[in-house]
Design an enzyme around this catalytic site. Sequence first.
Site, mmCIF file in Angstrom:
data_model
loop_
_atom_site.group_PDB
_atom_site.id
_atom_site.type_symbol
_atom_site.label_atom_id
_atom_site.label_comp_id
_atom_site.label_asym_id
_atom_site.label_seq_id
_atom_site.Cartn_x
_atom_site.Cartn_y
_atom_site.Cartn_z
ATOM 1 N N GLU A 1 -3.961 -3.116 -7.758
ATOM 2 C CA GLU A 1 -3.732 -3.119 -6.294
ATOM 3 C C GLU A 1 -5.044 -3.759 -5.667
ATOM 4 O O GLU A 1 -6.184 -3.033 -6.004
ATOM 5 C CB GLU A 1 -3.374 -1.846 -5.673
ATOM 6 C CG GLU A 1 -3.540 -2.043 -3.960
ATOM 7 C CD GLU A 1 -3.143 -0.878 -3.188
ATOM 8 O OE1 GLU A 1 -3.865 -0.637 -2.153
ATOM 9 O OE2 GLU A 1 -2.549 0.300 -3.802
ATOM 10 N N LYS B 1 3.575 5.018 0.690
ATOM 11 C CA LYS B 1 2.306 5.479 0.296
ATOM 12 C C LYS B 1 2.065 6.681 1.129
ATOM 13 O O LYS B 1 2.172 6.571 2.274
ATOM 14 C CB LYS B 1 1.429 4.209 0.546
ATOM 15 C CG LYS B 1 -0.114 4.521 0.074
ATOM 16 C CD LYS B 1 -1.027 3.483 0.433
ATOM 17 C CE LYS B 1 -2.587 3.612 0.238
ATOM 18 N NZ LYS B 1 -3.456 2.805 0.159
ATOM 19 N N ARG C 1 -9.620 -5.602 1.824
ATOM 20 C CA ARG C 1 -10.940 -5.077 2.807
ATOM 21 C C ARG C 1 -12.321 -6.141 2.576
ATOM 22 O O ARG C 1 -13.097 -6.007 3.136
ATOM 23 C CB ARG C 1 -11.255 -3.821 1.944
ATOM 24 C CG ARG C 1 -10.189 -2.529 1.945
ATOM 25 C CD ARG C 1 -11.022 -1.466 1.353
ATOM 26 N NE ARG C 1 -9.602 -0.527 0.940
ATOM 27 C CZ ARG C 1 -9.988 0.828 0.266
ATOM 28 N NH1 ARG C 1 -11.213 1.014 -0.015
ATOM 29 N NH2 ARG C 1 -8.940 1.526 -0.057
#
Length: 213
Positions: free
Chosen positions: A40, A128, A44
């Site tokens: 993943e 999640k 960011r």
Amino acid sequence: MSIVDMLGKAGIVPVIVIEDEAQAVPLAKALVKGGLPVLEVTFRTKAAAGAIAAIRREVPDAIVGAGTLLTVEQLRAAKAAGAAFGVAPGFDPAIIAEAKAAELPFCPGIATASELSQALTAGCEMVKFFPAEAAGGVKMIKNLLGAFRFTGVRFMPTGGVKPENVGDYLAVPEIVCCGGTWLVPKDALAAGDFAKIEALAAEASALVKRLRG
């Protein structure tokens, strides 16, 4: 392939923050060689889309997805870069709708029963649980399952998960995998110490095999 099938291939998914796109391929190769093929790459940094595209081109054994998708624009960029799946830290109906339109397997973030209920209503089969430890950890997930197990929902806890407690999470059948930030230490990545990262991946992979066979 469904997101449950994809993310279940590893048990532990490295959560990666890449500042330098040039690090993406050697990093992915180290993680895959260590036994963790599902990655993943978080949105960011500005390097995220380029990193995903580079991994897709040059590391065919990796299944690379995009994380920290906070806007529709980020989700579109992730899809364009070739992300195999998307993950978000929170629940946003607009992003879920865009993921469906783009046919991108997607895992939204939840931390409460209300958010989980909304995710299920939106058609999500996996969520999640974030921030996992701060939001109640394994105990909270088990409590949620007391009410929601019949739905078939699956979880990916992330946030505060580490080698010392990951076994507690993976012991819960409804937890498909855990997101692991410890697998790519900032200092090791900055130094280009991919041997250390491969070793951490190998340890995590061996732990998953011991726990799940």
